[in-house]
Design an enzyme around this catalytic site. Structure first.
Site, PDB file in Angstrom:
ATOM      1  N   LYS A 180       3.203  11.072   2.377  1.00  0.00           N
ATOM      2  CA  LYS A 180       4.652  11.008   2.754  1.00  0.00           C
ATOM      3  C   LYS A 180       5.595  11.294   2.645  1.00  0.00           C
ATOM      4  O   LYS A 180       7.188  11.060   2.366  1.00  0.00           O
ATOM      5  CB  LYS A 180       4.856   8.697   0.988  1.00  0.00           C
ATOM      6  CG  LYS A 180       4.006   8.125   1.616  1.00  0.00           C
ATOM      7  CD  LYS A 180       4.363   6.751  -0.212  1.00  0.00           C
ATOM      8  CE  LYS A 180       3.711   5.694   0.043  1.00  0.00           C
ATOM      9  NZ  LYS A 180       4.261   4.790  -0.551  1.00  0.00           N
ATOM     10  N   ARG A 182       9.311  -7.237  -1.719  1.00  0.00           N
ATOM     11  CA  ARG A 182      10.921  -7.932  -1.571  1.00  0.00           C
ATOM     12  C   ARG A 182      10.703  -9.246  -0.441  1.00  0.00           C
ATOM     13  O   ARG A 182      11.090  -9.894  -0.197  1.00  0.00           O
ATOM     14  CB  ARG A 182      10.963  -6.433  -0.893  1.00  0.00           C
ATOM     15  CG  ARG A 182      11.209  -5.931  -1.963  1.00  0.00           C
ATOM     16  CD  ARG A 182      12.173  -4.686  -1.421  1.00  0.00           C
ATOM     17  NE  ARG A 182      11.420  -4.062  -0.585  1.00  0.00           N
ATOM     18  CZ  ARG A 182      11.110  -2.900  -0.402  1.00  0.00           C
ATOM     19  NH1 ARG A 182      11.076  -1.978  -0.480  1.00  0.00           N
ATOM     20  NH2 ARG A 182      10.396  -2.546   1.099  1.00  0.00           N
ATOM     21  N   SER A 196      13.475   2.326  -2.320  1.00  0.00           N
ATOM     22  CA  SER A 196      13.691   3.852  -1.289  1.00  0.00           C
ATOM     23  C   SER A 196      13.824   4.835  -0.650  1.00  0.00           C
ATOM     24  O   SER A 196      14.826   5.031  -0.470  1.00  0.00           O
ATOM     25  CB  SER A 196      12.668   4.263  -2.421  1.00  0.00           C
ATOM     26  OG  SER A 196      12.102   3.838  -3.555  1.00  0.00           O
TER      27      SER A 196
END
Length: 163
Positions: A46, A95, A133
């Site tokens: 990532k 979420r 994030s």
């Protein structure tokens, strides 16, 4: 309030950076489980903004006052980490409905790899459903105010990184 379940759980993630949404889920986990290990994944694929050590240090500082919570970094499969550390549960946050498909696949694969480790899904309060994030990093990169989305120490680290 005492915990509901007398077992240990892990909450894995890259936490690049740790957000108020993560914090809120960790507080709730601490009410449910005897022990919560916030497992900060190395996630080199990532290309994280912060190093693993920086992310672990930030998380430790932000979460230090929550009873039963510890923070550690790890590399590899979450289910292997859980097994090696005698943690019976992997906690994952959802979420939005769009998160569900990937999380469902991960949970099914983890169960296939070790059916003694359960996955539990928690949803954030409405206040944090849109906080990620990725969005926080982008706002910080362009000089936006992230103070409502992250702990002040995390905000300082972001500001320092992008100044």
């Amino acid at each position: 309030m005492t915990c509901v379940v007398n077992i240990g759980a892990m909450y894995p993630g890259t936490f690049d950076p740790l957000t108020r949404g993560h914090e809120e889920l960790i507080h709730r986990c601490a009410r449910l489980f005897d022990q919560i290990v916030v497992a900060v994944a190395a996630s080199p694929g990532k290309a994280p903004l912060f190093t693993l050590d920086e992310r672990v240090d930030l998380a430790r500082e932000v979460l230090k006052d929550i009873p039963g919570v510890s923070v550690t970094g790890y590399d590899g499969l979450s289910v292997d980490f859980a097994r090696k550390n005698d943690l019976a549960v992997i906690v994952r946050g959802l979420r939005a409905v769009s998160d569900f498909e990937l999380e469902f696949q991960l949970a099914a694969m983890n169960r296939r790899l070790d059916d003694n480790v359960e996955t539990v899904f928690l949803t954030p309060t409405e206040r944090y459903t849109f906080v990620s994030s990725t969005l926080v990093r982008e706002i910080a990169e362009y000089g936006g105010d992230v103070s409502q989305f992250v702990h002040p120490r995390v905000g300082e680290a972001l500001e320092s990184r992008f100044s």
